[in-house]
Design a protein around this motif. Structure first.
Motif, short mmCIF file in Angstrom:
data_model
loop_
_atom_site.label_atom_id
_atom_site.label_comp_id
_atom_site.label_asym_id
_atom_site.label_seq_id
_atom_site.Cartn_x
_atom_site.Cartn_y
_atom_site.Cartn_z
N ILE A 56 0.84 -1.20 0.00
CA ILE A 56 0.00 0.00 0.00
C ILE A 56 0.87 1.25 0.00
O ILE A 56 0.58 2.24 -0.66
N GLU A 57 1.97 1.19 0.73
CA GLU A 57 2.89 2.33 0.79
C GLU A 57 3.38 2.68 -0.62
O GLU A 57 3.41 3.85 -1.00
N ILE A 58 3.74 1.65 -1.38
CA ILE A 58 4.24 1.91 -2.74
C ILE A 58 3.11 2.41 -3.63
O ILE A 58 3.28 3.32 -4.43
N LEU A 59 1.92 1.80 -3.44
CA LEU A 59 0.77 2.23 -4.23
C LEU A 59 0.45 3.70 -3.94
O LEU A 59 0.13 4.48 -4.85
N ASN A 60 0.58 4.09 -2.67
CA ASN A 60 0.34 5.48 -2.30
C ASN A 60 1.24 6.43 -3.08
O ASN A 60 0.82 7.52 -3.46
N MET A 61 2.49 6.03 -3.27
CA MET A 61 3.42 6.89 -4.00
C MET A 61 2.92 7.14 -5.41
O MET A 61 2.95 8.27 -5.92
N VAL A 62 2.44 6.06 -6.05
CA VAL A 62 1.96 6.18 -7.42
C VAL A 62 0.69 7.03 -7.47
O VAL A 62 0.55 7.91 -8.31
N VAL A 63 -0.21 6.77 -6.52
CA VAL A 63 -1.48 7.48 -6.52
C VAL A 63 -1.28 8.95 -6.18
O VAL A 63 -1.83 9.84 -6.84
N TYR A 92 2.52 13.53 16.55
CA TYR A 92 1.43 13.78 15.61
C TYR A 92 1.85 13.47 14.18
O TYR A 92 1.11 13.69 13.24
N ARG A 93 3.08 12.94 14.08
CA ARG A 93 3.67 12.73 12.77
C ARG A 93 2.79 11.93 11.81
O ARG A 93 2.48 12.36 10.71
N MET A 94 2.36 10.75 12.29
CA MET A 94 1.61 9.88 11.40
C MET A 94 0.21 10.42 11.14
O MET A 94 -0.41 10.14 10.13
N LEU A 95 -0.27 11.24 12.08
CA LEU A 95 -1.55 11.91 11.90
C LEU A 95 -1.45 12.87 10.71
O LEU A 95 -2.31 12.90 9.83
N PHE A 96 -0.38 13.65 10.68
CA PHE A 96 -0.15 14.58 9.58
C PHE A 96 0.01 13.83 8.27
O PHE A 96 -0.51 14.23 7.23
N TYR A 97 0.78 12.75 8.35
CA TYR A 97 1.06 11.95 7.16
C TYR A 97 -0.25 11.44 6.55
O TYR A 97 -0.51 11.60 5.37
N GLY A 98 -1.08 10.84 7.42
CA GLY A 98 -2.37 10.35 6.95
C GLY A 98 -3.25 11.49 6.45
O GLY A 98 -3.91 11.39 5.43
N GLY A 99 -3.21 12.58 7.20
CA GLY A 99 -4.00 13.74 6.83
C GLY A 99 -3.63 14.27 5.45
O GLY A 99 -4.49 14.61 4.65
N PHE A 103 -6.15 14.64 2.41
CA PHE A 103 -6.29 15.96 1.83
C PHE A 103 -6.05 15.93 0.32
O PHE A 103 -6.81 16.46 -0.48
N MET A 104 -4.96 15.23 -0.05
CA MET A 104 -4.60 15.13 -1.46
C MET A 104 -5.69 14.44 -2.27
O MET A 104 -6.02 14.85 -3.37
N MET A 105 -6.22 13.35 -1.68
CA MET A 105 -7.20 12.58 -2.44
C MET A 105 -8.49 13.36 -2.62
O MET A 105 -9.22 13.16 -3.58
N ILE A 106 -8.76 14.27 -1.67
CA ILE A 106 -9.98 15.06 -1.80
C ILE A 106 -9.77 16.19 -2.81
O ILE A 106 -10.59 16.41 -3.69
N PHE A 107 -8.64 16.90 -2.69
CA PHE A 107 -8.47 18.11 -3.49
C PHE A 107 -7.72 17.89 -4.80
O PHE A 107 -7.74 18.71 -5.69
N LYS A 108 -6.99 16.78 -4.88
CA LYS A 108 -6.30 16.50 -6.14
C LYS A 108 -6.37 15.00 -6.40
O LYS A 108 -5.36 14.30 -6.34
N PRO A 109 -7.56 14.52 -6.69
CA PRO A 109 -7.75 13.07 -6.81
C PRO A 109 -6.89 12.46 -7.91
O PRO A 109 -6.64 11.26 -7.90
N ASN A 110 -6.46 13.26 -8.88
CA ASN A 110 -5.63 12.69 -9.94
C ASN A 110 -4.15 12.67 -9.56
O ASN A 110 -3.31 12.33 -10.39
#
Lengths: 252, 310, 386
Positions: free
Chosen positions: B208-215, B245-252, B256-263
């Motif tokens: 999933i981590e690698i997939l996240n990079m691509v997405v 709060y590191r991982m909270l920011f990371y997830g956030g 955020f990206m998926m909402i505002f820049k889904p592509n």
């Protein structure tokens, strides 16, 4: 010379016989129109020729060789190209790339070629040149860098034909090419189909637009309830009583 | 002299770029959702490590071997599963990932649960980035070739692609083989950088981590994938400043990206696009189309234009 | 056409610059000695990390109240590694090259320690794990230490004790064959039983995940053992004991910390009463120094300190003691003194580093299940094997 021959072709879905013992000949450089009321079996025949369905009985011969049930990419290799009734372009790709992919079977290049660039570059230039010539032929030269999905409806129809032509087919199958076009666009399309024929291609046309069919077809075959009820020149068809009855029956 | 810590983060970034590019080819370019990329990474990592440790093979040979073994498994997975599509393929690849992990856990030569330790520390910044650059160039070349167009056609519309003479099964297997090759290459580099391998490091979350990079970067975009891998490697380190709060920011950030820049950050942006921007900026005119040199330099600009060329 | 490498070097340069701008604030403050805490504060294995860190911070507070290290303030630099190998590598490298730590304490897990130790050894920085118990840690190099109870020392001590005190002469040994920990531990026990004049009468294998042990227990019963050593995990241990009782075999079980879980009693109930487990720490019957530590911890966190707290606390104290003896906070300066640590009196026991840097911790706590809870049975002193 006969390009395509349907010999007693039958297609059954469970108990329903969608196409019943249809015979059809398509001569070289001919435009054949396939018409009939909705549900007459036009699309089923189209799908059998394009390899989506395998006939339950009978033979389909292309240039004298049986092609029953061949996968569609193999049919394309043999020289049969098609368009789709509900446009299926590569929407996120450019117009040019769409046509380049159409030339897939008439070009070379594998992973090794992609990585060793130099021999591939000459081939790439050839592919691009050819693709551009088809775009110009279909009047889409100015749009080559647009994404296919951004074209107008009529342009998308024409792009599908350009893409199909890029595979250098002997036989071109057009599935309702005029659907959704306005009269001017239809007129332009008729002109284009004629010019494609003049390039030496054989064309099979499934179409609802009678004006188009009667205007450009050399011969028209009529289907009703899965059977061929008439086959002849547009003039003969227009005065055929069975055809008139079939269409009136449908209308009534 | 650059600080060793940054150098290390950049090195890991390079490894991630290689692996993400492999996945981008499968998922972004060919449109086959794979949730088992970490499995191919682990196959490459273990194969390379076993070769250097047990057989004293030279590092480069081991890397190549690891990548080829991963590619081989890519083909092997491809044959039965690529007839599946969409969700079914995703589930099958996920299953493959788990099976690989469990097999490694029970394989004597892979050190079972203890894993493999003491792998020579042969990867470094330059080896990683030389290979990363080679991978990027390979991807650009493939993208602008007949092969790459066949991949794209399958992603866009498989039925139409087949109608254009593209044997989709054959090309999907090629995409899987090539993508797995790069996962395996990254895995081999990882093994010789971290020097310790354990099956638990290659679980579903790694895929999933690698997939996240691509997405995040933008599916199908090479500059996007590079940026995505870069950002997702750097962000956890940069965010150390915010402590727990590191991982909270990371997830956030991801949400955020998926909402505002889904592509994705650079969805639909290619090197040719970037080059065209640069030409426009410096010369005030649009760039010439296809052919010639590809791959501009630059990043961070927003993707408003969507000129696409290979 | 420029070369591809040329094109991308600009990319790389850009990223390098961006990153160095982000983190250029790390300047070594004068008059500080830094020790890095490496461990997970979030994620699956966070409990070990959090407890270790608490122990370390407590130790640092005490040291600073008492004047610091060689006149300098001791600072614990903490980073969360989430138990992720890449992050463990990054944190270790950050400690070394950005924070310039004098020592790294962590990671609490064996796998994580191996990744970090390779980097620490390469940079010649002391790494002391307060949790890694698996094999192949100190072998990484002469800068790598650990302060935990390791099986190769604890199991022989426990074996000696049960053979001498309980007069176990005929012993049954049960191994979980698909569990590496169990296989390794059985090997140690087998040799220890032989060394102490006991006899392994019967050896049986089970597998992790098994639920039916009737066949194995039937064979055990036939051998009429005085006691059973089981080297696997708590789930199988509990089920095995239930089967033993079911077949009327009334002997006790001894095992390693693989059995150390409340689940043992929850699952085994009455059948595991009397089962024994060894561990590195017990808060019961503490020495005065340990009592002081336990009270201080309770006052601060309102809970009992566990083994990880105690070992984290001791780890800092051991490192600082070596620094003081060497009058140096440089890893290369105090490495030798650290290696020569002998009988350091910690709250988790006395620590001596053997010539191979493995810790000899004494005493070992032998715990016994009483009324569903682990209670301290005996503190067994350990001396180096001759």
């Amino acid at each position: 010379m006969v390009v395509l021959e349907l010999n007693e072709v039958t297609m059954r879905f469970g108990g329903l016989t969608a196409v019943n013992r249809v015979n059809l000949l398509l001569n070289e450089n001919e435009i054949l129109g396939l018409i009939g009321p909705n549900g007459a079996g036009k699309t089923t025949i189209f799908n059998m020729i394009t390899g989506i369905y395998t006939p339950s009985a009978g033979k389909i011969l292309f240039q004298g060789k049986e092609i029953n049930g061949l996968k569609s990419y193999l049919l394309t290799r043999k020289g049969i190209a098609r368009t789709f009734q509900n446009i299926r372009l590569f929407g996120e790709l450019t117009v040019l790339d769409n046509v380049k992919i159409g030339g897939h079977v008439r070009s070379k290049g594998n992973l090794f070629g992609a990585l060793t660039r130099l021999p591939a570059m000459a081939e790439e230039r050839r592919i691009a040149e050819k693709a551009r010539s088809f775009l110009a032929f279909m009047g889409l030269a100015a749009k080559e860098q647009e994404l296919a999905r951004n074209l107008s409806y009529g342009e998308q129809r024409r792009l599908e034909i350009a893409r199909a032509m890029a595979s250098d087919p002997t036989l071109l199958l057009l599935d309702e090419p005029a659907a959704g076009m306005n009269p001017q666009e239809t007129m332009a399309l008729m002109e284009m189909i004629r010019r494609i024929r003049d390039k030496g291609l054989t064309i099979l046309l499934v179409e609802h637009d009678m004006k188009l069919v009667m205007g450009i077809c050399d011969r028209v075959a009529v289907l009703d309830y899965g059977e061929k009820i008439a086959d002849g020149t547009p003039k003969e068809i227009q005065s055929n009583q069975r055809v008139i009855a079939a269409y009136l029956g449908e209308a009534g | 002299m650059i600080n060793a810590y940054y150098l290390q983060v950049l090195t890991i970034m390079g490894i991630n770029v290689i692996m993400a590019l492999g996945l981008n080819l499968i998922t972004g370019v060919t449109g086959q959702l794979s949730l088992g990329h970490a499995a191919f990474m682990s196959i490459g990592a273990y194969a390379a490590a076993i070769l250097t440790l047990n057989y004293g093979a030279p590092f480069w040979l081991a890397l190549l071997f690891g990548a080829l073994v991963a590619a081989f498994f890519g083909v092997l997975l491809g044959f039965p599963t690529l007839r599946l599509s969409g969700d079914y393929l995703a589930i099958a690849t996920m299953g493959f990932g788990e099976i690989t992990r469990v097999i490694l856990l029970n394989l004597d030569i892979a050190g079972r649960a203890l894993g493999i330790s003491g792998i020579p520390h042969s990867s470094n910044f330059s080896t990683v980035w030389i290979l990363a650059v080679l991978s990027i160039v390979t991807m650009v070349f493939v993208g602008n070739s007949r092969l790459g167009r066949a991949f794209l056609a399958i992603r866009e519309d498989e039925i139409a692609a087949e109608a254009m003479g593209v044997n989709s099964t054959y090309y999907k297997i090629q995409a899987f083989a090539l993508g797995s090759f790069f996962a395996g290459l990254g895995g081999g580099l990882y093994a010789h950088y971290i020097t310790y391998l354990n099956p638990s490091d290659f679980g579903f979350m790694k895929s999933i981590e690698i997939l996240n990079m691509v997405v995040l970067g933008g599916m199908g975009s090479i500059p996007g994938t590079i940026l995505g891998a870069g950002v997702l490697t750097a962000v956890p380190e940069v965010l150390r400043a915010v402590r727990e709060y590191r991982m909270l920011f990371y997830g956030g950030l991801l949400v955020f990206m998926m909402i505002f820049k889904p592509n994705g950050l650079l969805g639909g942006v290619h090197f040719s696009t970037i080059r065209n921007w640069l030409i426009r900026i410096f010369k005030g005119s649009a760039g010439s189309p296809a052919g010639g040199s590809r791959g501009g330099t630059g990043a961070g600009e927003d993707a408003k234009t969507r000129v696409q060329e290979g | 056409m420029r070369s591809a490498h040329g094109k991308f070097s600009r990319w790389i340069l850009f990223l390098v610059l961006a990153l160095s701008m982000i983190g250029s604030s790390a300047v070594l403050a004068a008059g500080e000695v830094k020790i890095g805490f490496l461990g997970a504060l979030t994620g699956n294995v966070a409990t070990y990390g959090i407890q270790t860190l608490r122990g370390m911070e407590m130790a640092a507070d005490e040291i600073n109240t008492a004047g610091g290290v060689l006149g300098q303030k001791l600072v614990i630099v903490k980073e969360d590694d989430r138990g992720d190998k890449t992050e463990i590598a990054n944190v270790t490298q950050k400690f070394i090259s950005r924070d310039h730590v004098s020592a790294i304490i962590g990671d609490p897990t064996t796998g994580g320690t191996k990744v970090a130790a390779a980097i620490a050894q390469e940079n010649k920085v002391i790494l002391l794990s307060a949790g890694a118990v698996g094999a192949g840690v100190v072998e990484i190099g002469d800068f790598i230490f650990r302060n935990t109870v390791i099986d190769s020392i604890a199991a022989p001590a426990v074996t000696k004790y049960i053979v001498e005190q309980f007069k176990w002469k005929r012993i049954a040994l049960v191994t979980s064959i698909n569990n590496d920990y169990s296989v390794g531990l059985s090997r140690i026990f087998e040799e220890a039983v032989k060394d102490n004049g006991g006899g392994i009468m019967v050896k049986e294998n089970v597998s992790d995940g098994d639920t039916d042990f009737s066949a194995q227990v039937t064979k055990l019963k036939a051998a009429k053992p005085d006691g059973m050593i089981f080297t696997g995990y708590y789930t199988e241990g509990a089920l095995l004991m239930k089967e033993l009782r079911k077949q009327g075999l009334n002997i006790n079980m001894v095992g390693g910390d693989g059995l150390l879980s409340p689940v043992l009693s929850e699952l085994g109930g009455k059948a595991v009463e009397g089962s024994m487990v060894y561990a590195g720490f017990s808060p019961e019957r503490p020495s005065p120094a340990t009592k002081k530590f336990l009270d201080a911890y309770r006052a601060k966190y309102h809970e009992e300190a566990d083994m990880f707290v105690a070992q984290g606390y001791d780890a800092v104290k051991i490192v600082v003691a070596a620094m003081k003896r060497a009058k140096s906070t440089e890893p290369q300066g105090y490495r030798k003194e650290l290696a020569e640590t002998k009988g350091f009196p910690g709250v988790s026991g006395n620590t001596t580093f053997l010539p191979n840097r493995e810790p000899l911790k004494s005493p070992i706590c032998l715990l016994v299940v009483r009324n569903g809870k682990f209670g301290l049975l005996e503190r067994i002193p350990v001396s180096p094997k001759k």
